[in-house]
Motif scaffolding. Structure first.
Motif, PDB file in Angstrom:
ATOM      1  N   ASN A 265       8.933   1.140   0.621  1.00 14.87           N
ATOM      2  CA  ASN A 265       8.946   0.055   1.341  1.00 14.87           C
ATOM      3  C   ASN A 265      10.473  -0.308   2.775  1.00 14.87           C
ATOM      4  O   ASN A 265      10.246  -1.209   2.232  1.00 14.87           O
ATOM      5  CB  ASN A 265       9.094  -1.192  -0.095  1.00 14.87           C
ATOM      6  CG  ASN A 265       7.852  -1.354  -0.320  1.00 14.87           C
ATOM      7  OD1 ASN A 265       6.504  -1.542   0.533  1.00 14.87           O
ATOM      8  ND2 ASN A 265       7.519  -1.790  -1.798  1.00 14.87           N
ATOM      9  N   ASN A 266      11.222   0.883   2.142  1.00 19.58           N
ATOM     10  CA  ASN A 266      12.011   0.547   2.506  1.00 19.58           C
ATOM     11  C   ASN A 266      12.464   0.344   3.859  1.00 19.58           C
ATOM     12  O   ASN A 266      11.154   0.878   4.585  1.00 19.58           O
ATOM     13  CB  ASN A 266      13.034   2.062   3.090  1.00 19.58           C
ATOM     14  CG  ASN A 266      13.617   2.059   1.728  1.00 19.58           C
ATOM     15  OD1 ASN A 266      14.366   1.336   0.774  1.00 19.58           O
ATOM     16  ND2 ASN A 266      14.311   3.240   1.362  1.00 19.58           N
ATOM     17  N   THR A 267      12.582  -0.795   4.799  1.00 21.81           N
ATOM     18  CA  THR A 267      12.683  -1.200   6.832  1.00 21.81           C
ATOM     19  C   THR A 267      13.856  -1.635   6.537  1.00 21.81           C
ATOM     20  O   THR A 267      14.990  -1.712   6.791  1.00 21.81           O
ATOM     21  CB  THR A 267      11.925  -2.713   5.909  1.00 21.81           C
ATOM     22  OG1 THR A 267      10.581  -2.705   5.414  1.00 21.81           O
ATOM     23  CG2 THR A 267      11.219  -3.158   7.009  1.00 21.81           C
TER      24      THR A 267
ATOM     25  N   GLN B  30       5.171   6.130   7.418  1.00 19.68           N
ATOM     26  CA  GLN B  30       5.985   5.509   8.429  1.00 19.68           C
ATOM     27  C   GLN B  30       4.976   4.873   9.798  1.00 19.68           C
ATOM     28  O   GLN B  30       4.283   4.763  10.427  1.00 19.68           O
ATOM     29  CB  GLN B  30       6.598   6.737   9.029  1.00 19.68           C
ATOM     30  CG  GLN B  30       7.945   6.856   8.590  1.00 19.68           C
ATOM     31  CD  GLN B  30       8.870   6.302   7.380  1.00 19.68           C
ATOM     32  OE1 GLN B  30       9.273   5.874   8.685  1.00 19.68           O
ATOM     33  NE2 GLN B  30       8.734   6.684   6.587  1.00 19.68           N
TER      34      GLN B  30
ATOM     35  N   ILE C 107       5.231  -8.052   4.067  1.00 20.74           N
ATOM     36  CA  ILE C 107       6.076  -8.015   5.057  1.00 20.74           C
ATOM     37  C   ILE C 107       4.786  -8.409   5.802  1.00 20.74           C
ATOM     38  O   ILE C 107       3.535  -7.850   5.442  1.00 20.74           O
ATOM     39  CB  ILE C 107       6.806  -6.784   5.076  1.00 20.74           C
ATOM     40  CG1 ILE C 107       7.338  -6.449   6.937  1.00 20.74           C
ATOM     41  CG2 ILE C 107       6.017  -5.741   4.996  1.00 20.74           C
ATOM     42  CD1 ILE C 107       8.344  -5.402   7.306  1.00 20.74           C
TER      43      ILE C 107
ATOM     44  N   PHE D 151      15.085  -3.260  10.413  1.00 22.78           N
ATOM     45  CA  PHE D 151      14.502  -4.408  11.256  1.00 22.78           C
ATOM     46  C   PHE D 151      15.460  -3.844  12.523  1.00 22.78           C
ATOM     47  O   PHE D 151      16.396  -3.552  12.631  1.00 22.78           O
ATOM     48  CB  PHE D 151      14.990  -5.499  11.116  1.00 22.78           C
ATOM     49  CG  PHE D 151      13.970  -6.068   9.714  1.00 22.78           C
ATOM     50  CD1 PHE D 151      12.568  -6.309  10.020  1.00 22.78           C
ATOM     51  CD2 PHE D 151      14.385  -5.973   8.563  1.00 22.78           C
ATOM     52  CE1 PHE D 151      11.654  -6.954   8.403  1.00 22.78           C
ATOM     53  CE2 PHE D 151      13.836  -5.974   7.444  1.00 22.78           C
ATOM     54  CZ  PHE D 151      12.664  -6.769   6.975  1.00 22.78           C
TER      55      PHE D 151
ATOM     56  N   ALA E   9       9.957  -3.051  13.864  1.00 22.62           N
ATOM     57  CA  ALA E   9      11.212  -3.047  12.513  1.00 22.62           C
ATOM     58  C   ALA E   9      10.426  -1.602  11.776  1.00 22.62           C
ATOM     59  O   ALA E   9       9.292  -1.046  12.618  1.00 22.62           O
ATOM     60  CB  ALA E   9      10.516  -3.375  11.499  1.00 22.62           C
ATOM     61  N   ASP E  10      11.000  -0.968  11.345  1.00 21.42           N
ATOM     62  CA  ASP E  10      10.693   0.436  10.968  1.00 21.42           C
ATOM     63  C   ASP E  10       9.739   0.516   9.745  1.00 21.42           C
ATOM     64  O   ASP E  10      11.208   0.715   8.495  1.00 21.42           O
ATOM     65  CB  ASP E  10      11.485   1.778  11.781  1.00 21.42           C
ATOM     66  CG  ASP E  10      11.738   2.100  13.489  1.00 21.42           C
ATOM     67  OD1 ASP E  10      10.614   2.073  13.521  1.00 21.42           O
ATOM     68  OD2 ASP E  10      12.957   3.029  13.463  1.00 21.42           O
ATOM     69  N   TYR E  11       9.073   1.089   9.193  1.00 18.75           N
ATOM     70  CA  TYR E  11       8.499   0.857   6.919  1.00 18.75           C
ATOM     71  C   TYR E  11       8.301   1.780   6.844  1.00 18.75           C
ATOM     72  O   TYR E  11       7.193   2.114   7.461  1.00 18.75           O
ATOM     73  CB  TYR E  11       7.736  -0.851   7.925  1.00 18.75           C
ATOM     74  CG  TYR E  11       7.139  -0.782   6.287  1.00 18.75           C
ATOM     75  CD1 TYR E  11       7.616  -1.039   5.364  1.00 18.75           C
ATOM     76  CD2 TYR E  11       5.566  -0.668   6.194  1.00 18.75           C
ATOM     77  CE1 TYR E  11       7.197  -2.291   4.464  1.00 18.75           C
ATOM     78  CE2 TYR E  11       4.695  -0.716   4.918  1.00 18.75           C
ATOM     79  CZ  TYR E  11       6.276  -1.595   3.586  1.00 18.75           C
ATOM     80  OH  TYR E  11       5.507  -1.929   2.950  1.00 18.75           O
ATOM     81  N   ASP E  12       8.749   1.807   5.761  1.00 17.58           N
ATOM     82  CA  ASP E  12       7.991   3.107   4.958  1.00 17.58           C
ATOM     83  C   ASP E  12       6.990   2.333   3.653  1.00 17.58           C
ATOM     84  O   ASP E  12       7.329   1.642   3.114  1.00 17.58           O
ATOM     85  CB  ASP E  12       9.416   3.783   4.639  1.00 17.58           C
ATOM     86  CG  ASP E  12       8.756   4.799   3.559  1.00 17.58           C
ATOM     87  OD1 ASP E  12       7.812   5.128   2.851  1.00 17.58           O
ATOM     88  OD2 ASP E  12       9.619   5.962   3.425  1.00 17.58           O
TER      89      ASP E  12
ATOM     90  N   ALA F 124       9.741 -11.053   7.581  1.00 12.78           N
ATOM     91  CA  ALA F 124       9.406 -10.349   5.841  1.00 12.78           C
ATOM     92  C   ALA F 124      10.396 -11.355   4.995  1.00 12.78           C
ATOM     93  O   ALA F 124      10.519 -11.803   5.748  1.00 12.78           O
ATOM     94  CB  ALA F 124      10.504  -9.088   5.594  1.00 12.78           C
TER      95      ALA F 124
END
Length: 200
Positions: A123-125, A91, A77, A127, A116-119, A99
């Motif tokens: 890796n959970n995202t 976060q 990503i 979009f 996008a919110d990315y952890d 990605a």
């Protein structure tokens, strides 16, 4: 004569006291007020500069994360910029996002979005904003795409539009199972129907 001098001195002292009180009340307090306003403005400008510096320090330019799972899938990503979410150190909020999910060095799923919110840990995202997914000759567009690696699932939500060479589909929701590579398209309200058009 002494009484006269005493009276004159008393009047002079009273006059000086009156002038001092008048000056303090109408002139000196005004200066203090102006000084206080200037001090407040200086403090406000300092705080504004500190806040801007903190915001600049919180921004990451040209971010890239690469991870690989147990099945040999690679997730890459990238974002033009990113910032840490307040009170959530793992976060990130990403801006102008690309990605890539590479499955066993064969199949490639590409995802593009404005935000996008990315952890960083899972890796959970999520979009958001004009999301596009490309997979082989297929394309999906929607408002939101949730990529969940713990469930091996991509959820595509809100104004879902799917197209390939022969078919166009409009729906509320689509799900892609990353393990068996199957896609399910549906409506949130079961009374509503998925709209399909194509060449047969």
């Amino acid at each position: 004569m002494d009484k006269k001098k005493t009276l004159q001195i008393s009047l002079l002292i009273l006059f000086i006291l009156f002038c001092l009180i008048f000056y303090n009340k109408y002139f000196f307090s005004g200066v203090t007020y102006v000084d206080t306003q200037i001090d407040n403005k200086i403090d406000y400008e300092k705080n504004k500069i500190i806040k801007n510096e903190n915001e600049k320090n919180n921004v990451i330019e040209n971010l890239k994360y690469v991870s690989e799972d147990f099945f040999g899938n690679t997730y890459i990503i990238t974002a033009e910029s990113a910032s840490f979410k307040k009170d959530l150190e793992n976060q990130l909020e990403l801006y102008i996002v690309n990605a890539k999910i590479i499955q066993n060095e064969e199949d490639v799923i590409l995802i593009y979005s404005g935000l996008a919110d990315y952890d960083k840990i899972t890796n959970n995202t999520i979009f958001k904003e004009n999301v596009t997914i490309n997979y082989k000759d297929q394309e999906l567009n929607s408002n939101i795409v949730k990529l969940n690696f713990s469930k091996n699932l991509i959820e595509i939500l809100e104004n879902v539009y799917y197209k390939n060479k022969n078919t166009e589909i409009y729906a509320d929701k689509a799900e892609i199972d990353l393990l068996n590579k199957k896609m399910k398209i549906s409506m949130i309200n079961q009374k509503d129907k998925v709209k399909i058009s194509g060449k047969y």
